[in-house]
Design a protein around this motif. Structure first.
Motif, PDB file in Angstrom:
ATOM      1  N   UNK A 206       0.832  -1.217   0.000  1.00  0.00           N
ATOM      2  CA  UNK A 206       0.000   0.000   0.000  1.00  0.00           C
ATOM      3  C   UNK A 206       0.863   1.261   0.000  1.00  0.00           C
ATOM      4  N   UNK A 207       2.004   1.181   0.658  1.00  0.00           N
ATOM      5  CA  UNK A 207       2.937   2.305   0.593  1.00  0.00           C
ATOM      6  C   UNK A 207       3.582   2.393  -0.781  1.00  0.00           C
ATOM      7  N   UNK A 208       3.800   1.249  -1.411  1.00  0.00           N
ATOM      8  CA  UNK A 208       4.432   1.217  -2.730  1.00  0.00           C
ATOM      9  C   UNK A 208       3.528   1.775  -3.823  1.00  0.00           C
ATOM     10  N   UNK A 209       2.228   1.816  -3.561  1.00  0.00           N
ATOM     11  CA  UNK A 209       1.283   2.246  -4.584  1.00  0.00           C
ATOM     12  C   UNK A 209       1.594   3.643  -5.111  1.00  0.00           C
ATOM     13  N   UNK A 210       2.028   4.524  -4.241  1.00  0.00           N
ATOM     14  CA  UNK A 210       2.327   5.882  -4.681  1.00  0.00           C
ATOM     15  C   UNK A 210       3.461   5.934  -5.688  1.00  0.00           C
ATOM     16  N   UNK A 211       4.467   5.075  -5.495  1.00  0.00           N
ATOM     17  CA  UNK A 211       5.596   5.059  -6.428  1.00  0.00           C
ATOM     18  C   UNK A 211       5.163   4.605  -7.809  1.00  0.00           C
ATOM     19  N   UNK A 212       4.442   3.505  -7.872  1.00  0.00           N
ATOM     20  CA  UNK A 212       4.063   2.975  -9.180  1.00  0.00           C
ATOM     21  C   UNK A 212       3.038   3.877  -9.861  1.00  0.00           C
ATOM     22  N   UNK A 213       2.155   4.507  -9.094  1.00  0.00           N
ATOM     23  CA  UNK A 213       1.204   5.452  -9.690  1.00  0.00           C
ATOM     24  C   UNK A 213       1.937   6.663 -10.261  1.00  0.00           C
ATOM     25  N   UNK A 214       2.980   7.109  -9.564  1.00  0.00           N
ATOM     26  CA  UNK A 214       3.760   8.222 -10.083  1.00  0.00           C
ATOM     27  C   UNK A 214       4.436   7.890 -11.405  1.00  0.00           C
ATOM     28  N   UNK A 215       4.962   6.672 -11.515  1.00  0.00           N
ATOM     29  CA  UNK A 215       5.592   6.243 -12.768  1.00  0.00           C
ATOM     30  C   UNK A 215       4.567   6.205 -13.889  1.00  0.00           C
ATOM     31  N   UNK A 216       3.402   5.634 -13.622  1.00  0.00           N
ATOM     32  CA  UNK A 216       2.382   5.530 -14.670  1.00  0.00           C
ATOM     33  C   UNK A 216       1.848   6.899 -15.071  1.00  0.00           C
ATOM     34  N   UNK A 217       1.684   7.778 -14.112  1.00  0.00           N
ATOM     35  CA  UNK A 217       1.195   9.124 -14.431  1.00  0.00           C
ATOM     36  C   UNK A 217       2.195   9.873 -15.301  1.00  0.00           C
ATOM     37  N   UNK A 218       3.479   9.737 -14.984  1.00  0.00           N
ATOM     38  CA  UNK A 218       4.510  10.434 -15.757  1.00  0.00           C
ATOM     39  C   UNK A 218       4.620   9.890 -17.183  1.00  0.00           C
ATOM     40  N   UNK A 219       4.194   8.631 -17.381  1.00  0.00           N
ATOM     41  CA  UNK A 219       4.339   7.996 -18.706  1.00  0.00           C
ATOM     42  C   UNK A 219       2.983   7.490 -19.211  1.00  0.00           C
ATOM     43  N   UNK A 220       1.943   8.233 -18.922  1.00  0.00           N
ATOM     44  CA  UNK A 220       0.593   7.763 -19.250  1.00  0.00           C
ATOM     45  C   UNK A 220       0.392   7.587 -20.749  1.00  0.00           C
ATOM     46  N   UNK A 221       1.174   8.275 -21.585  1.00  0.00           N
ATOM     47  CA  UNK A 221       1.030   8.094 -23.035  1.00  0.00           C
ATOM     48  C   UNK A 221       1.651   6.786 -23.518  1.00  0.00           C
ATOM     49  N   UNK A 222       2.548   6.230 -22.724  1.00  0.00           N
ATOM     50  CA  UNK A 222       3.225   4.983 -23.090  1.00  0.00           C
ATOM     51  C   UNK A 222       2.653   3.784 -22.357  1.00  0.00           C
ATOM     52  N   UNK A 223       2.277   3.974 -21.095  1.00  0.00           N
ATOM     53  CA  UNK A 223       1.816   2.857 -20.278  1.00  0.00           C
ATOM     54  C   UNK A 223       0.366   2.535 -20.609  1.00  0.00           C
ATOM     55  N   UNK A 224       0.159   1.339 -21.138  1.00  0.00           N
ATOM     56  CA  UNK A 224      -1.196   0.880 -21.450  1.00  0.00           C
ATOM     57  C   UNK A 224      -1.926   0.439 -20.191  1.00  0.00           C
ATOM     58  N   UNK A 225      -1.172  -0.133 -19.254  1.00  0.00           N
ATOM     59  CA  UNK A 225      -1.791  -0.617 -18.027  1.00  0.00           C
ATOM     60  C   UNK A 225      -0.769  -1.276 -17.137  1.00  0.00           C
ATOM     61  N   UNK A 226      -1.277  -1.919 -16.085  1.00  0.00           N
ATOM     62  CA  UNK A 226      -0.420  -2.652 -15.164  1.00  0.00           C
ATOM     63  C   UNK A 226      -1.108  -3.954 -14.789  1.00  0.00           C
ATOM     64  N   UNK A 227      -0.338  -5.031 -14.851  1.00  0.00           N
ATOM     65  CA  UNK A 227      -0.826  -6.312 -14.366  1.00  0.00           C
ATOM     66  C   UNK A 227      -0.533  -6.409 -12.879  1.00  0.00           C
TER      67      UNK A 227
END
Length: 385
Positions: A206-227
């Motif tokens: 749950x603490x890690x969620x912020x890190x991965x959300x930040x990565x996806x937000x910064x690359x939202x044009x490239x990241x299709x999703x997350x498994x």
């Protein structure tokens, strides 16, 4: 009516009278309500499969036929991931060849594919962050050059080398900035691979969620999703609610996929599941119902399979692929029950017997007489006839 004596505890046996196969209205075109991928396993060459862990143990024809079977059900294929023993017998050289063959085959039939990439070509016990970044870039380039889209699998090497969340951010920023096609990230929990404990820089997911959300937000044009493969439906639901617009969550929760895919009326998960490699016809028929808005029909078909999936993925969870291969063998999808590196020894005979019962209870076996004969012969060789 087919009957079969199955092993139980203390070498006793119990007779199973097998039911008729389930009647399923399968679909031959991809679902429209969700993006759906089955993580397919590999078929070993029985003459070469051994604990020597050689790279030439794959039966290519048998392996590709499994993928054609999934495409014929309208399901996409997630290639070269842990279901295919990636990191547990399948090295990068073999994974790259597997991906290239699958991508070529997919083009000939219009099948959908995503391919797992990692950093498993690294030989050093303590690679640097730069070496890990470059290993990811090498694999991404290899798959994109073959016309594929990647799943950026969690890296065991990165989990060892990273000392803080920013280390993950730096590596993923570099890789995602270089990608030329849509990318799916992969959050694999330690229940599947203990070496990934603390991924993203935190012991608590749950603490890690912020890190991965930040990565996806910064690359939202490239990241299709997350498994998401954490076997924690509450966390997956919480993550869905915070996702950047247009970025999808692909459930990898093989315990709770029915509710997560059906959704809560506002958010729902797509699917990238090892379980679907074992229950492909059920998934195909279920999504056919969901596509026409029949959620209850979807649940009626797929919900009974969760008990089988939970048994497949019982601890130690990394051996679930033994059950996937075992059920494929019993259903006539491959000619033997041998695995790369002798991996089939990871499950007991009683576990294999329990899988027969669970699979039979939902009508998974297409020809019960055939299945009973195969299972009986296998158990007899091991002194249980």
């Amino acid at each position: 009516m087919a009957t079969l004596t199955l092993p139980c505890a203390h070498r006793s046996g119990a007779t199973l009278t097998m039911r008729e196969p389930a009647i399923l209205d399968v679909r031959h075109t991809p679902p429209t309500s969700r993006a759906v991928y089955a993580a397919a396993h590999v078929v070993a060459d029985p003459l070469r499969a051994s604990a020597e862990n050689c790279a030439d143990q794959i039966d290519w024809d048998g392996t590709l036929q499994l993928r054609r079977n999934l495409w014929s059900l309208g399901l996409g294929v997630a290639e070269s991931m842990d279901t295919a023993q990636r990191g547990m017998g399948l090295d990068w050289a073999a994974a790259k060849e597997l991906a290239a063959r699958t991508l070529a085959d997919a083009r000939s039939v219009g099948g959908r594919v995503v391919v797992g990439v990692a950093t498993d070509q690294l030989k050093s016990e303590a690679p640097s962050l730069a070496e890990i970044r470059d290993a990811y870039l090498e694999q991404v380039d290899a798959i994109e050059s073959s016309g594929g889209e990647v799943v950026l699998m969690a890296s065991r090497q990165l989990a060892r080398a990273a000392t803080r969340p920013d280390d993950y951010v730096a590596v993923y920023d570099a890789v995602l900035s270089s990608a030329t096609r849509p990318v799916v990230l992969h959050w694999l929990g330690s229940v599947f691979d203990p070496a990934l404990d603390g991924y993203w820089g935190f012991a608590d997911p749950r603490e890690a969620m912020g890190t991965v959300l930040g990565i996806m937000t910064a690359h939202r044009k490239t990241v299709r999703g997350i498994k998401v493969s954490l076997l924690d439906p509450a966390l997956e639901i919480a993550l869905r609610r915070r996702m950047p617009e247009g970025v999808r969550v692909f459930t990898g929760d093989d315990y709770n996929y029915v509710d997560l895919i059906a959704g809560d009326g506002t958010h729902a998960s797509d699917a990238l599941l090892g379980a679907f490699a074992a229950i492909g016809p059920f998934a195909s028929a279920a999504f056919a119902r969901l596509d026409v808005g029949d959620e209850q029909g979807f649940r009626n078909i797929l919900a009974p399979t969760e008990s089988l999936s939970r048994l497949l993925f019982a601890a130690p969870t990394q051996f679930y692929k033994v059950g996937v291969a075992w059920l494929a063998y019993l259903n006539g999808k491959q000619d033997h029950f041998r695995m790369i590196g002798g991996f089939e020894s990871g499950r007991s005979l009683t576990h294999l017997g329990d899988l027969v019962r669970a699979a039979d209870s939902v009508g998974l076996f297409e020809d019960p007489e055939f299945t009973a004969a195969r299972a009986a012969a296998y158990f007899a060789v091991h002194g249980l006839g």
